[in-house]
Design a protein around this motif. Structure first.
Motif, PDB file in Angstrom:
ATOM      1  N   VAL A   1      -9.197  -5.960   1.658  1.00 24.90           N
ATOM      2  CA  VAL A   1      -8.842  -6.742   0.325  1.00 24.90           C
ATOM      3  C   VAL A   1      -7.160  -6.722   0.076  1.00 24.90           C
ATOM      4  O   VAL A   1      -6.733  -6.087   0.804  1.00 24.90           O
ATOM      5  CB  VAL A   1      -9.750  -6.103  -1.008  1.00 24.90           C
ATOM      6  N   ASP A   2      -7.019  -7.452  -0.838  1.00 28.97           N
ATOM      7  CA  ASP A   2      -5.647  -7.831  -1.169  1.00 28.97           C
ATOM      8  C   ASP A   2      -4.982  -6.359  -1.672  1.00 28.97           C
ATOM      9  O   ASP A   2      -5.327  -5.992  -2.755  1.00 28.97           O
ATOM     10  CB  ASP A   2      -5.355  -8.730  -1.784  1.00 28.97           C
ATOM     11  N   PRO A   3      -4.206  -5.596  -1.044  1.00 33.56           N
ATOM     12  CA  PRO A   3      -3.868  -4.410  -1.672  1.00 33.56           C
ATOM     13  C   PRO A   3      -2.775  -4.356  -2.791  1.00 33.56           C
ATOM     14  O   PRO A   3      -2.600  -3.652  -3.627  1.00 33.56           O
ATOM     15  CB  PRO A   3      -2.965  -3.678  -0.228  1.00 33.56           C
ATOM     16  N   ASP A   4      -2.243  -5.464  -2.841  1.00 36.12           N
ATOM     17  CA  ASP A   4      -1.248  -5.816  -4.037  1.00 36.12           C
ATOM     18  C   ASP A   4      -2.022  -6.331  -5.325  1.00 36.12           C
ATOM     19  O   ASP A   4      -1.391  -6.415  -6.346  1.00 36.12           O
ATOM     20  CB  ASP A   4      -0.331  -6.813  -3.775  1.00 36.12           C
ATOM     21  N   PHE A   5      -3.230  -6.518  -5.017  1.00 40.18           N
ATOM     22  CA  PHE A   5      -4.221  -6.895  -6.345  1.00 40.18           C
ATOM     23  C   PHE A   5      -4.906  -5.883  -6.904  1.00 40.18           C
ATOM     24  O   PHE A   5      -5.556  -6.005  -7.983  1.00 40.18           O
ATOM     25  CB  PHE A   5      -5.124  -8.015  -5.736  1.00 40.18           C
TER      26      PHE A   5
ATOM     27  N   VAL B   1       2.824 -18.047   2.326  1.00 41.04           N
ATOM     28  CA  VAL B   1       3.725 -17.452   3.228  1.00 41.04           C
ATOM     29  C   VAL B   1       5.146 -17.938   2.786  1.00 41.04           C
ATOM     30  O   VAL B   1       5.270 -19.095   2.524  1.00 41.04           O
ATOM     31  CB  VAL B   1       3.684 -18.286   4.576  1.00 41.04           C
ATOM     32  N   GLU B   2       5.842 -16.845   2.635  1.00 35.72           N
ATOM     33  CA  GLU B   2       7.444 -17.100   2.281  1.00 35.72           C
ATOM     34  C   GLU B   2       8.155 -17.141   3.543  1.00 35.72           C
ATOM     35  O   GLU B   2       8.452 -16.231   4.097  1.00 35.72           O
ATOM     36  CB  GLU B   2       7.759 -15.729   1.324  1.00 35.72           C
TER      37      GLU B   2
ATOM     38  N   LYS C   1      12.935 -16.446   8.792  1.00 35.40           N
ATOM     39  CA  LYS C   1      11.953 -15.279   8.547  1.00 35.40           C
ATOM     40  C   LYS C   1      10.937 -15.450   7.943  1.00 35.40           C
ATOM     41  O   LYS C   1      10.803 -16.024   6.678  1.00 35.40           O
ATOM     42  CB  LYS C   1      12.925 -13.988   7.768  1.00 35.40           C
ATOM     43  N   ALA C   2       9.428 -15.407   8.305  1.00 40.13           N
ATOM     44  CA  ALA C   2       8.410 -15.601   7.707  1.00 40.13           C
ATOM     45  C   ALA C   2       7.725 -14.131   7.198  1.00 40.13           C
ATOM     46  O   ALA C   2       7.475 -13.262   7.850  1.00 40.13           O
ATOM     47  CB  ALA C   2       7.346 -16.284   8.457  1.00 40.13           C
ATOM     48  N   ALA C   3       7.393 -14.225   5.935  1.00 42.22           N
ATOM     49  CA  ALA C   3       6.829 -12.973   5.153  1.00 42.22           C
ATOM     50  C   ALA C   3       5.286 -13.275   4.821  1.00 42.22           C
ATOM     51  O   ALA C   3       5.331 -14.290   3.772  1.00 42.22           O
ATOM     52  CB  ALA C   3       7.625 -12.614   3.970  1.00 42.22           C
ATOM     53  N   PRO C   4       4.363 -13.019   5.369  1.00 45.48           N
ATOM     54  CA  PRO C   4       2.880 -13.244   5.189  1.00 45.48           C
ATOM     55  C   PRO C   4       2.641 -12.785   3.890  1.00 45.48           C
ATOM     56  O   PRO C   4       3.091 -11.611   3.349  1.00 45.48           O
ATOM     57  CB  PRO C   4       2.094 -12.632   6.414  1.00 45.48           C
ATOM     58  N   PRO C   5       1.589 -13.285   3.135  1.00 45.24           N
ATOM     59  CA  PRO C   5       1.232 -12.800   1.687  1.00 45.24           C
ATOM     60  C   PRO C   5       0.196 -11.612   1.869  1.00 45.24           C
ATOM     61  O   PRO C   5      -0.155 -11.448   3.142  1.00 45.24           O
ATOM     62  CB  PRO C   5       0.461 -13.914   1.023  1.00 45.24           C
ATOM     63  N   SER C   6       0.063 -10.850   0.965  1.00 45.62           N
ATOM     64  CA  SER C   6      -0.482  -9.659   1.234  1.00 45.62           C
ATOM     65  C   SER C   6      -2.076  -9.919   1.286  1.00 45.62           C
ATOM     66  O   SER C   6      -2.710  -9.017   1.847  1.00 45.62           O
ATOM     67  CB  SER C   6      -0.166  -8.599  -0.414  1.00 45.62           C
ATOM     68  N   TRP C   7      -2.454 -11.096   0.905  1.00 39.31           N
ATOM     69  CA  TRP C   7      -3.912 -11.192   1.036  1.00 39.31           C
ATOM     70  C   TRP C   7      -4.270 -11.803   2.399  1.00 39.31           C
ATOM     71  O   TRP C   7      -5.436 -12.251   2.433  1.00 39.31           O
ATOM     72  CB  TRP C   7      -4.379 -12.317  -0.302  1.00 39.31           C
TER      73      TRP C   7
END
Length: 804
Positions: A367-371, A436-437, A446-452
């Motif tokens: 699951v999404d750890p940031d949620f 994706v940021e 530079k790609a940062a995937p989302p936490s989910w």
């Protein structure tokens, strides 16, 4: 993963139809398994009002009701205790089919009173198991309107198969995000405002782990809400849960179930008055147990992550809660838990204890750890709205694990790997829509995937996402490049060989079968297996508890089942993996076949034109030799020995060898003891080739070789030798063939004789030798010279003599 169309549209602003949504979901990798429209099933049923309700004259527990259906008034006999004048319920007319009772209604007399139709309960409509009374609809329900609309079941249900790498799509919002990224609408804004607590959290939260096990539950958040009023959840929430097959329990539990499906965030609610001291996540202690919400008791151990208070274990973290602290309608103070648990530990615990739950299903996929904290805030708001009360301040122990690290991404990689020629702006839009940021200047970002999205960790993952959203059908079809006019092979050498073996066996009349890689332990022992390290710790069943040491047990079992069903003759083959041990190098690719009954030749069974030949060792040998010939080994290069395994008949089996050490395969009839174990009374001939042991054949020239044959007449001579009974015919053939490698073209055994005229312990073997001259016709003296060389070679090698 099930959800309704209205539910989806709470997150996705779209005018797309159900069919368009389903087509898009399948196109982007979220395969729609089923679309269920409950209105069709509930079409015969209408909203009706009980105008008059009187006691049945001939039965104490029955009532006679006058029912207004909107178009007419009918008399209905009803046994529900809640039937009364003024009630609006669901009416089933005469001729309609009631699914929960599996009957079609007819006009009938019940205890002497005529009844036209029926007032239904929820169980009779199959919307729940409730059957204590008939359905009571809202007072403003319109008489004569469809029951599906009044019940809130007029919403299409979409069932999507979610692959294990997409935990973000185990929530409706995640599916809406993917659809929006694919261009089917706009994702609605999602703002979860924190709830301000009015008092300090009275329940301390602790994480009791050492450094080596802290990942079992790295973060645990919670708060108390006091003064709640628990009870049935509102109709909209009940309808939503019922639509996807969940049973409403009470408002507090329904809220957690809703958020699990809406956001993919499992939660748990405790009766705070039943907690004793602090609540903590820790590892279990052997010998401790608890009674779970499914009514069963489970014993925990040091591998399980449990939730406990100062007194006892309350449940398995991320798997299932306990009965002792569960909420009831009498609950007034609750503690809401929102935590993150290690997916691997959750999976091991669930498998070990055999527990299946929605929480386990989501946590073991990630699951999404940031949620964690937003999920707690969302649950708090819903509890306050539906149950009232006042919240404490939120308490958080630990911190969420870090999401996938950022990595460098070259936008040009999309075209290089997929062939899709997309604008840079389009690639950025697609990835941004997925969360994706991207930072930096093109082409390298530079790609940062989302936490989910735990499945995105390397650049190629982003290329896959772009291809998925644009559509695999948009990838251009490009032929493989050619080198010096020759196309590069698409298949590996092993794949090419497997294909050739399949084709030749199918051409010989064998039907391909695919059997389990797991077999019963007793069968594994019969065929040389049964090692402890090949026993499954969590088998599908006790009958499938051992990795197969050979393909033959599965094929023999299939042969048995065919005979049990009246197919007395047949031929089957299989290509697949077998296992000699637990290590990768212990696995091998095999090709195996069986012939049973009268199926020694291509085809099977009896025929008027010839006598049906029973399956025997020679039929199995012919299949094996043909398969080897298809990958470059003819019979002349093979040696046949008696070295067959113990599950073959000792006198009717052999091994195909390449030199003294390399065994390419075995063949023969099954041992009578093996036949008896499988309850088989028919002859079974089988073979097994070890394809990994077959060396690559010498690469042949691409040009066709010149025809190499002689225009001179061949000469045939017969020889009968008196040999010891233990001498193999193959040895005789080998020696005779080597007597003159230039002139001798072929040697065949045509007769074996024992009996009158042959001494005890001896046998007569007769061979036909073909001499093929190439330069000139052979003279009698030259023929006699070759014959003498043959006799001398056989006598020297076997100790036999020419039979006079």
């Amino acid at each position: 993963m099930k959800f309704t169309l209205r539910w989806l549209k709470e997150h996705l602003d779209t005018d797309a139809s159900v069919e368009e949504i389903a087509e898009t979901l399948t196109r982007i990798g979220l395969e729609v398994e089923r679309i269920f429209d409950p209105t069709a099933k509930l079409a015969p049923f209408k909203v009706a009002e009980v105008v008059k309700c009187e006691k049945h004259p001939n039965a104490d527990k029955l009532k006679v009701c006058e029912v207004d259906t909107g178009s007419e008034r009918l008399q209905v006999v009803c046994g529900a205790p809640n039937a009364r004048a003024g009630l609006k319920g669901v009416f089933a007319p005469v001729g309609s089919y009631v699914p929960g009772s599996d009957l079609t209604l007819t006009k009938a007399k019940i205890r002497g009173v005529e009844s036209s139709g029926m007032l239904l309960s929820e169980r009779e409509l199959q919307v729940s198991e409730e059957h204590s009374g008939i359905i009571e609809l809202a007072p403003d329900a319109e008489i004569g309107s469809p029951a599906a609309m009044a019940l809130g079941l007029d919403d299409a249900v979409i069932d999507v198969a979610i692959t294990p790498n997409r935990p973000d799509c185990l929530g409706v919002r995640g599916i809406a995000r993917d659809l929006a990224a694919a261009g089917l609408g706009t994702l609605k804004q999602d703002t979860i405002k924190p709830v301000k607590g009015v008092f300090a959290n009275p329940v301390p939260i602790k994480l009791d782990f050492d450094k080596g096990t802290a990942d079992a539950c790295p973060v645990f958040a919670g708060r108390v809400i006091r003064g709640v009023k628990n009870g049935p959840s509102p109709d909209w929430l009940q309808h939503r849960l019922k639509a996807i097959g969940l049973r409403p329990i009470n408002a507090l539990v329904d809220i957690t179930n809703f958020i699990a499906y809406d956001r993919g965030r499992p939660l748990h609610v405790y009766d705070a008055d039943r907690l004793k001291g602090a609540i903590r996540a820790r590892l279990g202690q052997k010998g401790k147990s608890f009674k779970a919400l499914d009514g069963k008791s489970y014993e925990v151990d040091a591998e399980c992550c449990v939730i406990a208070d100062d007194h006892a274990v309350l449940g398995l973290g991320g798997v299932i809660g306990g009965v002792e602290t569960g909420t009831t309608e009498a609950t007034t103070n609750v503690f809401i838990e929102s935590a993150y648990f290690d997916p691997k530990r959750i999976a091991r615990t669930g498998r070990k204890l055999g527990i299946q739950s929605d929480a386990r299903y989501r946590f073991e996929r990630g699951v999404d750890p940031d949620f964690v904290l937003p999920g707690l805030e969302l649950a708090t708001r819903m509890v306050l709205e539906l149950c009232g009360g006042e919240p404490s301040k939120a308490t958080v122990a630990g911190k969420p694990p870090k999401a996938n690290a950022a990595f460098k991404f070259d936008l040009g990689l999309v075209k290089r790997l997929s062939g899709l020629d997309l604008k840079t702006s389009e690639i950025r839009r697609l990835l941004a829509a997925l969360g994706v940021e991207l930072k930096g200047k093109p082409p390298k970002l530079k790609a940062a995937p989302p936490s989910w999205r735990p499945d995105i960790s390397v650049p190629v993952d982003l290329v896959e996402e772009v291809v998925r959203l644009v559509g695999v059908d948009k990838v251009p079809a490009t032929p493989m490049p050619r080198v010096a006019g020759v196309a590069r092979p698409v298949l590996t050498e092993a794949q090419s060989r497997a294909r050739r073996v399949r084709r030749v066996l199918a051409a010989r009349g064998l039907v391909e079968a695919v059997t389990w890689s797991f077999i019963p332990p007793d069968q594994a022992r019969l065929f040389g297996g049964g090692q402890a390290e090949l026993t499954l710790t969590n088998p599908i069943s006790t009958e499938l508890a051992q990795m197969r040491p050979s393909l033959l047990p599965g094929l023999v079992t299939v042969a048995q089942r065919n005979r049990d069903r009246g197919f007395a003759d047949g031929a089957l083959f299989e290509l697949g993996q077998a296992y000699r041990g637990p290590l990768p190098e212990d696995q091998f690719i095999a090709a195996a076949g069986v012939r049973f009954g009268h199926s020694a030749l291509e085809g099977s069974g009896r025929h008027w034109s010839c006598n049906a030949a029973a399956a025997d060792a020679f039929a199995a040998k012919a299949d094996a030799v043909a398969a080897l010939a298809s990958i470059g080994f003819d019979q002349a290069s093979l040696a046949v020995t008696r070295e067959a395994p113990s599950w073959f008949h000792p006198g009717r089996s052999g091994a195909l060898k390449l030199g003294p050490k390399v065994t390419l395969g075995v063949f023969g009839e099954l041992h009578p003891d093996v036949l008896g174990t499988h309850w088989l009374d028919a002859p079974i001939a089988c073979f097994e080739l070890y394809l990994d042991a077959v060396p690559a054949a010498k690469r042949k020239s691409l040009t066709r070789p010149a025809l190499d044959t002689s225009d001179l007449q061949a000469v045939k001579r017969d020889f009968a030798f008196l040999l010891d009974a233990g001498v193999d015919a193959a040895e005789l053939v080998r020696v005779a063939q080597g007597a003159d490698r230039v002139l001798i073209a072929e040697v065949n055994v045509f007769d074996v004789f024992t009996g009158k005229g042959v001494p005890e312990g001896k046998k007569s073997l007769a061979i036909e030798v073909t001499l093929q001259p190439r330069e000139k016709t052979l003279t009698d003296s030259e023929i006699e010279a070759v014959a003498a060389k043959i006799v001398a070679a056989v006598v020297k090698a076997t100790g036999g003599e020419l039979r006079r």
